[in-house]
Design an enzyme around this catalytic site. Structure first.
Site, mmCIF file in Angstrom:
data_model
loop_
_atom_site.group_PDB
_atom_site.id
_atom_site.type_symbol
_atom_site.label_atom_id
_atom_site.label_comp_id
_atom_site.label_asym_id
_atom_site.label_seq_id
_atom_site.Cartn_x
_atom_site.Cartn_y
_atom_site.Cartn_z
ATOM 1 N N LYS A 1 15.735 38.477 15.620
ATOM 2 C CA LYS A 1 14.810 39.220 14.759
ATOM 3 C C LYS A 1 13.852 39.956 15.676
ATOM 4 C CE LYS A 1 11.230 38.185 11.254
ATOM 5 N NZ LYS A 1 9.999 38.541 11.991
ATOM 6 N N THR B 1 4.569 35.098 7.922
ATOM 7 C CA THR B 1 3.980 35.307 6.600
ATOM 8 C C THR B 1 3.822 33.990 5.863
ATOM 9 O OG1 THR B 1 5.029 37.478 6.524
ATOM 10 C CG2 THR B 1 4.239 36.587 4.430
ATOM 11 N N TYR C 1 13.373 34.498 17.202
ATOM 12 C CA TYR C 1 12.245 35.168 16.550
ATOM 13 C C TYR C 1 11.422 35.865 17.628
ATOM 14 C CZ TYR C 1 8.623 35.517 12.876
ATOM 15 O OH TYR C 1 7.718 35.945 11.928
#
Length: 308
Positions: free
Chosen positions: A163, A47, A135
């Protein structure tokens, strides 16, 4: 609480068309997250458009965010890069600027093999010398971590969390059990994918890595705390208010929608980095209607019940 627990808010990184970060706007955004008392900030994640920014601009963003929050909320910094040496340099930059943790994705052009990803993570974790989260974001990197690879990486010094994307068939319990069966009790497992945030926490996930929390941290925190408390009915009520926004995220991509929300909230006026195109005016109007309805619904729910 561990660094990789609770609500981690992922803000956009406002920048001009040349990639110069608007550090004043970024400071406003992260201050909003700090004031809402989210559990951490996930700076320069997907993001945050990290792959669209130069090393110099990424460092400016980290320094501005660290200064704005003044140590009152942990800052986790994304350090993904194509080359291992570049990711190592970014990890050093983040540490020197005062980051509390790191987030690393296996960015690639040539598809990577498991052993290549393993060595990449070992190298970055070693120089970063900060708690680091894996990630796992196959939607952007096109690389999916196997459970065996997560297990191997969990044994590497400084790698303490993962994550995860939303699991197939929404089987959070099964996936959490499988990962935890092969990792230590200190290893944290959290999820991204905002429409699954509440469900993942209710299933026992350690963290929700949230896009919408980057701009609506207080509202997202209410959902987080209800789910963490095991209050299924409250969590469902708040999540239902978010549902029209989740629909927009799925249709247009949360990345594009967030830039519209930032402008509607008067936090900044910036477009996504090219070649990503801003949303058309008719879609922007839809976002505005959904945002205002969401805020009204949550305000009403807060006045009628004891939202967390």
């Amino acid at each position: 609480m561990s660094l990789f627990e609770g609500l981690s808010a992922f803000p956009i990184t406002p920048a001009d068309p040349s990639g110069r970060v608007d550090i004043s706007a970024l400071a406003r955004i992260v201050t909003r997250i700090k004031d809402a008392k989210a559990d951490s900030i996930g700076l320069l994640g997907s993001t945050g458009a990290y792959m669209f920014l130069s090393r110099e601009e990424r460092l400016r963003a980290v320094e501005a965010a660290i200064k704005a929050v003044g140590g009152q909320i942990p800052v986790i910094v994304g350090v993904g890069a194509l080359r291992t040496t570049d990711a190592q340099a970014l990890a050093r930059d983040a540490k020197s600027a005062g980051a509390d943790g790191l987030l690393l994705a296996p960015v690639s052009y040539v598809p990577l093999r498991d052993e290549e990803v393993y060595e990449h993570f070992v190298a970055v974790a070693d120089v970063g010398q900060l708690p680091l989260a894996i990630y796992n974001n196959p939607g952007t990197t096109r690389f999916t971590f196997s459970r065996d690879l997560i297990c191997r990486l969990s044994k590497v010094p400084n790698i303490v969390a993962v994550k995860m994307p939303l699991p197939p068939d929404d089987d959070y319990v099964g996936e959490l059990s499988a990962i935890r069966a092969t990792t230590s009790s200190a290893f944290r497992v959290g999820y991204s994918g905002d429409w699954g945030g509440a469900a993942s926490l209710l299933a026992g996930g350690d963290a929700w890595y949230s896009v919408v929390a980057g701009l609506l941290p207080a509202e997202t925190l209410a959902l987080t705390r209800a789910a963490q408390a095991g209050d299924v009915e409250m969590a469902k009520q708040v999540d239902a208010a978010f549902e029209p926004l989740w629909t927009l995220f799925k249709e247009f991509g949360s990345f594009r929608v967030m830039y519209v929300i930032a402008e509607l909230l008067d936090l900044c006026r910036a477009n996504p980095p090219l070649p990503i195109q801003p949303l058309r005016e008719e879609v922007r109007q839809r976002v505005a209607v959904v945002l205002h309805s969401l805020l009204d619904d949550l305000a009403q729910a807060s006045s009628e019940t004891a939202l967390p």
